[in-house]
Scaffold this active site. Sequence first.
Site, PDB file in Angstrom:
ATOM      1  N   LYS A 166      54.317 -55.846  61.148  1.00 52.92           N
ATOM      2  CA  LYS A 166      54.841 -54.803  62.058  1.00 52.92           C
ATOM      3  C   LYS A 166      55.049 -55.371  63.459  1.00 52.92           C
ATOM      4  O   LYS A 166      55.747 -54.774  64.270  1.00 52.92           O
ATOM      5  CB  LYS A 166      53.886 -53.613  62.107  1.00 52.92           C
ATOM      6  CG  LYS A 166      53.877 -52.770  60.825  1.00 52.92           C
ATOM      7  CD  LYS A 166      53.012 -51.522  60.984  1.00 52.92           C
ATOM      8  CE  LYS A 166      53.010 -50.675  59.716  1.00 52.92           C
ATOM      9  NZ  LYS A 166      52.111 -51.214  58.684  1.00 52.92           N
ATOM     10  N   PHE A 192      49.164 -40.443  57.845  1.00 53.30           N
ATOM     11  CA  PHE A 192      48.706 -39.098  58.203  1.00 53.30           C
ATOM     12  C   PHE A 192      48.157 -38.394  56.963  1.00 53.30           C
ATOM     13  O   PHE A 192      48.548 -38.687  55.832  1.00 53.30           O
ATOM     14  CB  PHE A 192      49.879 -38.265  58.735  1.00 53.30           C
ATOM     15  CG  PHE A 192      50.300 -38.604  60.143  1.00 53.30           C
ATOM     16  CD1 PHE A 192      49.445 -39.224  61.031  1.00 53.30           C
ATOM     17  CD2 PHE A 192      51.574 -38.283  60.574  1.00 53.30           C
ATOM     18  CE1 PHE A 192      49.845 -39.520  62.331  1.00 53.30           C
ATOM     19  CE2 PHE A 192      51.984 -38.570  61.869  1.00 53.30           C
ATOM     20  CZ  PHE A 192      51.113 -39.191  62.746  1.00 53.30           C
ATOM     21  N   THR A 233      47.893 -49.917  67.140  1.00 51.24           N
ATOM     22  CA  THR A 233      47.178 -48.894  67.913  1.00 51.24           C
ATOM     23  C   THR A 233      45.735 -49.350  68.120  1.00 51.24           C
ATOM     24  O   THR A 233      45.153 -50.021  67.259  1.00 51.24           O
ATOM     25  CB  THR A 233      47.157 -47.524  67.203  1.00 51.24           C
ATOM     26  OG1 THR A 233      46.452 -47.634  65.963  1.00 51.24           O
ATOM     27  CG2 THR A 233      48.554 -47.025  66.935  1.00 51.24           C
ATOM     28  N   PRO A 234      45.149 -48.986  69.250  1.00 51.50           N
ATOM     29  CA  PRO A 234      43.769 -49.419  69.512  1.00 51.50           C
ATOM     30  C   PRO A 234      42.792 -48.950  68.435  1.00 51.50           C
ATOM     31  O   PRO A 234      41.941 -49.728  67.982  1.00 51.50           O
ATOM     32  CB  PRO A 234      43.458 -48.764  70.864  1.00 51.50           C
ATOM     33  CG  PRO A 234      44.795 -48.643  71.538  1.00 51.50           C
ATOM     34  CD  PRO A 234      45.757 -48.324  70.433  1.00 51.50           C
TER      35      PRO A 234
END
Lengths: 403, 278
Positions: free
Chosen positions: A326, A390, A298-299
């Site tokens: 990944k 998260f 992800t950026p």
Amino acid sequence: MSERNVWITGVGVVSPLGNSYPEFARKILEGASGIRPMTEDDGPTLEGQIAACVDVIPAHAEIETTFPPRNRLERLTLACCIEALRDSGWWDRRNDVRVGVSVGMGAEWLRTWEESCLDGEQRLYKPELDDQSILDFVRTALGLRGPVTAVAAACASANYAISQGKRWIEMGWADVCLVGGCDLVTPMAAAGFGNLRALSRRTSDPASASRPFDRERDGFVLGEGGAVFVLESADHARRRGAKPYAEVAGFGASSDASHMIIPSSDPEPAARAIRAALADAKINPGQVDYINAHATSTPVGDAAETRSLKLALGSSATKTAISSTKSMTGHLLSGAAAVETVACIAAFERQAVPPTINLHEVDPECDLRHVPHTAREQKVRVTLSNSFGFGGNNTCLILRKAA
Amino acid sequence: MTTTALHAPCSSVSANSEGRLVVSVNAWASLSANQAMIDALRRTPGEMQGRDLPASFLKYAEEQSVCGFAAVLRAIHEAGQTIETYREWGVIGAPKFPGRSQGGASIARFFDQGVKGISPHAIPQNSLHSLSGLVSVGLGMGGPNLGAGGGLQSVSEGLVTAFSLLAERRAPGFWFVATAWDREPIPQRNGRVIAEGTCYAVALALAPLDGPAEGLCLSFNPAVDAARETSRSGADSAGVVVELSEALGRNAPASCGAIWKLELDWGAEVALSQQHSS
């Protein structure tokens, strides 16, 4: 608490890159991609979905005839546990010792209810049918008698599970522990992460979609599978002549305390977890030979991890070989840290660092000592593996080549 | 809404021998709420002591997370402490069947409406780690946060995790937050939820001891009966959360000895007791 060394003496892996440790190790060092379009064979899929799926979850008739798994996640977890016990040499003697189980699975119940609905069952609507958790099933099926705990810290779950198993061995609560993490790709998971805009949209070229640290990265690709390890004290393992894969040397954890989903822009909380792991392992940053990054592609996340590594490791951050596996396995969520631990074990065994594939142009905000495209042969005595999740979760696990 | 909290946190002192672990309970509270009360807690979970949270912070949170968060706030408030005290602490959340209501409703909507039926909050707010993450983020706690259990033995699994982390001193202390419905909410195929039960939450602030035990303490004995036959048919975590709530309600600073006990299925035992220095 005693200071006993704890070794990994067995590996059970079911992954997009194969269902045995030798196959996984070979493919991860070859730079093979497990990412492909999902098909009906993978179960119900969303149109155009790509993922790193497990081809077949191995069945074990000698157990499953009496204890049939009720869903795919249960079968996956059982398979990883059985293979780990077999690999370690404990399978036939598993009932002679106290075997604890600590496995990361953050969305066990969502996955269970979703699959139950897909199968036309009623578990979601009839709570009385939820009479057994997956780990309870595993313990019953294998006749184990030690502490059993599912733990969850989102994508960092398995690092917590491994650390917890180590602790149980050190404190004498168990003689042997099964630790790791497992997860699955499901339609709801794909839809949920898609609606979060977290997934790569490079679906027309699946093998190049996961590109951690690359300037053109645009999100992660879901993966599924898991890994379970057998942990036992080094003394115990030596006495029975077991082969050690690695020593679990250190663990650190912290929370961003910032946002339920978005990683903190402050690099300090994640750096704190990394520093804690180094301190726990009693090593300094210069002793780390390989970093298996959390980097999901992800950026925001990859750049944030780079800043945290620089803060925690200082000048060693840009001198230490780093890769994100990944790029090949996709993001296995609760199983991610476990499968990345297998990648670290492969680095020890083959004395080579697995690559980040698809890393064609390094993002200037991710300027570290990358290993792009192909594995690099080098000395590997200590590995550091980050996993974040998260809820602002930051974890770091350090393994040492077992002496 | 019923609340129980006691105002006599014991001093941080210790006892620890031969594998038995004893930790102090520095603050505690229990809470029970029906659906209407939970809706109210979403808007006003408790005394935030000036801490600024987005108005929508609890809007998408699962009911058990809302109750657990409110229980922690209540414990801090009724012990006369500040939220800041816990800045470096960790959190262990032990919900039972996390996500059955909101997550279950998402599953039902997904089958009805497809991808658009899934909220971006469906996974982050309905997983085993959602309760601990919410407490950590909401109250600014930078220590480790994780979920444990999730099934019928959620409290047992959470307590084992809590004691192993406390023994290692990975943080100054850990909040242990256990939640459960007495009657599970049932999502409907139209995506709505029927929640006729009561959600219970217990929050305990657990800290390692460095001297003799005093005040309200929680102890863990890993080998009460190692030969005990393993059985997972033991106490359902919903009943355990209610029992623990009631024990805290009956507890009085003047009493002495064990006030609550939980046998774990692998031969270990957890007990809550009042300790007085001689």
